[in-house]
Design an enzyme around this catalytic site. Structure first.
Site, PDB file in Angstrom:
ATOM      1  N   LYS A 108       0.826  -1.204   0.000  1.00  0.00           N
ATOM      2  CA  LYS A 108       0.000   0.000   0.000  1.00  0.00           C
ATOM      3  C   LYS A 108       0.867   1.263   0.000  1.00  0.00           C
ATOM      4  O   LYS A 108       0.447   2.311  -0.477  1.00  0.00           O
ATOM      5  CB  LYS A 108      -0.910   0.034   1.222  1.00  0.00           C
ATOM      6  CG  LYS A 108      -1.863  -1.135   1.379  1.00  0.00           C
ATOM      7  CD  LYS A 108      -3.082  -1.001   0.505  1.00  0.00           C
ATOM      8  CE  LYS A 108      -4.198  -1.987   0.830  1.00  0.00           C
ATOM      9  NZ  LYS A 108      -3.847  -3.400   0.771  1.00  0.00           N
TER      10      LYS A 108
HETATM   11  C1  PLP Z   1      -4.364  -4.479   0.280  1.00  0.00           C
HETATM   12  C2  PLP Z   1      -3.572  -5.734   0.308  1.00  0.00           C
HETATM   13  C3  PLP Z   1      -3.807  -6.775  -0.613  1.00  0.00           C
HETATM   14  C4  PLP Z   1      -4.924  -6.719  -1.643  1.00  0.00           C
HETATM   15  O1  PLP Z   1      -4.735  -5.730  -2.606  1.00  0.00           O
HETATM   16  P1  PLP Z   1      -5.936  -5.283  -3.585  1.00  0.00           P
HETATM   17  O2  PLP Z   1      -5.348  -4.221  -4.423  1.00  0.00           O
HETATM   18  O3  PLP Z   1      -7.020  -4.770  -2.670  1.00  0.00           O
HETATM   19  O4  PLP Z   1      -6.390  -6.466  -4.342  1.00  0.00           O
HETATM   20  C5  PLP Z   1      -2.997  -7.882  -0.549  1.00  0.00           C
HETATM   21  N1  PLP Z   1      -2.025  -8.005   0.381  1.00  0.00           N
HETATM   22  C6  PLP Z   1      -1.777  -7.039   1.286  1.00  0.00           C
HETATM   23  C7  PLP Z   1      -0.703  -7.247   2.303  1.00  0.00           C
HETATM   24  C8  PLP Z   1      -2.536  -5.860   1.291  1.00  0.00           C
HETATM   25  O5  PLP Z   1      -2.305  -4.911   2.214  1.00  0.00           O
END
Ligand code: PLP
Length: 461
Positions: A108
């Site tokens: 993120k």
């Molecule tokens: C947010 C997140 C995901 C999923 O990502 P999306 O873009 O919502 O599909 C997977 N792994 C981690 C560690 C995340 O923080």
């Protein structure tokens, strides 16, 4: 370039306004009116350079090259790895792309760091301030706190469910020490947090008064930022090498970014498998063409405990031949019954989109973490394990080189790592001091009016 809504009933807006708004006013998601051609990344090109070119293609003259370079440089200056998103070889024809070298150890950070720099820059240029709010079950809140801490134009309000986020996740949110970051622990679960945020946005007077915006996974700036590492993976592994990405998925923002990279010419072909946990909505969508609302269930990979993946709407819009009427129909039906069948004009092309989905059970995820540690000595996070498990099932099946996206550092989920492997996953030295810093958060009831008053009182004029 203008951005149009997938539901076709909002006025087209420019890149900056699409990013500042998040959701379009008709409830749809913004997409660029056409896919710009972007030159593939060069083998020696820096991550920041690729990011700047991608943003420039979408901003299309709204920001100068210097402005964009500055935004991207500041966004990635705090990453612990020079290449931002390094590739590690796993098998003879398989790699893991590590997306967790940012300040809060999860992928993120890659999008949130860029969005914070972008918002602060464009708001300063407009002489404007904004309040940004998000509900978080863990990773998004920490990434947003780290990214917006100290921003001069943005006050950030993060809602997390009281005592329902992991200690490490909470620490990344609550220890920034920044006076513009406000952490609210809501007496309720993640759904309660989300529904408060929803009702804040439904109050148009409040939104106008506070300049309220969101940075959730449908924000176009996040999608654009994430398409960059697909391009650098292709460049690093060779421009004519076909790649198959395995993407641990929740809201599908990450997988969509791969699709976007391909549409803009940054990839040699496109294949991506969304790796999901026991929340199987995406798998059902791809396999039987039905979108069914089921309550999200708790798994060892909580960032992927999503009942309906919000970014699927953009994929549906694309494969429908950009038919907003079809999208409105699907989502109106879904809002009513929670169970709709995709029309044939979407189902057919969806199966040729390059995207698909596979699911992994909770126990197999934990087994995979143990297995990978035994085989390679690596500790991986439970989300990444869902991806490596799906990749393992594909080994030997085709000639494409497999790239598994590693979405978080193992240390972000130490309880699960310990349960699965018996090993400790200590925080890397560069962030270990979060545990020593004072935590700041306020505990509020799950009443939207209480949260509204809190935001009114705390935001800067
Ligand atoms: C947010 C997140 C995901 C999923 O990502 P999306 O873009 O919502 O599909 C997977 N792994 C981690 C560690 C995340 O923080």
């Amino acid at each position: 370039m203008k951005f149009i809504s997938t539901r076709g009933q909002a006025s087209p807006v420019g890149f900056v306004d699409a990013c500042l708004a998040g959701l379009a006013p008709d409830g749809g998601l913004y997409v660029p009116e056409f896919w710009p051609r972007i030159e593939p990344a060069g083998p020696k090109e820096s991550y920041v350079s690729v990011a700047s070119r991608v943003i420039a293609a979408f901003a299309d003259g709204e920001l100068t090259t210097d402005e964009i370079n500055g935004i991207c440089e500041r966004a990635y200056a705090g990453f612990a790895h020079q290449s931002v998103a390094p590739l590690v070889q796993w098998g003879s024809n398989a790699f893991i792309m590590e997306l967790h070298h940012g300040p809060t150890l999860a992928f993120k950070d890659i999008a949130m760091q860029l969005i914070a720099q972008l918002f602060d820059h464009v708001l300063a240029a407009r002489g404007a301030r904004m309040s940004v709010t998000c509900a978080t079950s863990g990773d998004t809140g920490g990434a947003a706190a780290a990214a917006f801490a100290g921003a001069s134009q943005v006050d950030l309000f993060i809602l997390h469910p009281f005592e329902r986020v992991s200690p490490v996740q909470r620490l990344f949110m609550t220890t920034t020490g920044a006076s513009n970051v406000h952490n609210i622990a809501i007496d309720g679960d993640f759904d309660a947090c989300q529904s408060i945020v929803k009702s804040l946005f439904a109050d148009r007077d409040f939104v106008d008064e506070t300049g309220l915006s969101g940075v959730n996974s449908i924000n176009w700036a996040r999608i654009a930022a994430q398409s960059v590492y697909y391009a650098t993976a292709q460049a690093a592994l060779g421009s004519d090498r076909p790649l198959k990405f395995i993407v641990p998925s929740g809201n599908m923002g990450d997988a969509l970014a791969g699709y976007v990279a391909a549409r803009c010419g940054l990839l040699n072909g496109f294949e991506a498998v969304c790796a999901v946990n026991e929340n199987e909505t995406l798998k059902t969508l791809f396999e039987s063409g039905r979108m069914v609302r089921t309550p999200a269930i708790a798994t060892p990979s909580p960032a992927m405990d999503i009942s309906v993946p919000s970014n699927f709407e953009r994929i549906a819009f694309e494969v429908s031949g950009r038919d907003p009427e079809a999208i409105r129909q699907i989502y109106a039906g879904f809002a009513q019954s929670g169970d709709v069948e995709l029309p044939e004009k979407i189902r057919g092309p969806l199966s040729c989109s390059g995207l698909s989905a596979q699911s992994v059970s909770n126990s197999t995820t934990l087994d995979e973490m143990r297995k990978l540690l035994q085989e390679t000595g690596w500790l991986i996070c439970p989300h990444t394990a869902v991806g490596t498990q799906v990749a393992r099932q594909l080994f030997g099946d085709d000639d494409a080189t497999i790239v598994v996206l590693s979405t978080a550092h193992a240390a972000k989920f130490p309880e699960t790592v310990l349960e699965a492997t018996g090993a400790d996953a200590p925080l890397p030295a560069r962030v270990a001091n979060v545990a020593d810093r004072p935590e700041v958060f306020d505990r509020l009831s799950s009443d939207p009016t209480v949260v509204r008053d809190y935001i009114r009182q705390r935001q800067r004029d």
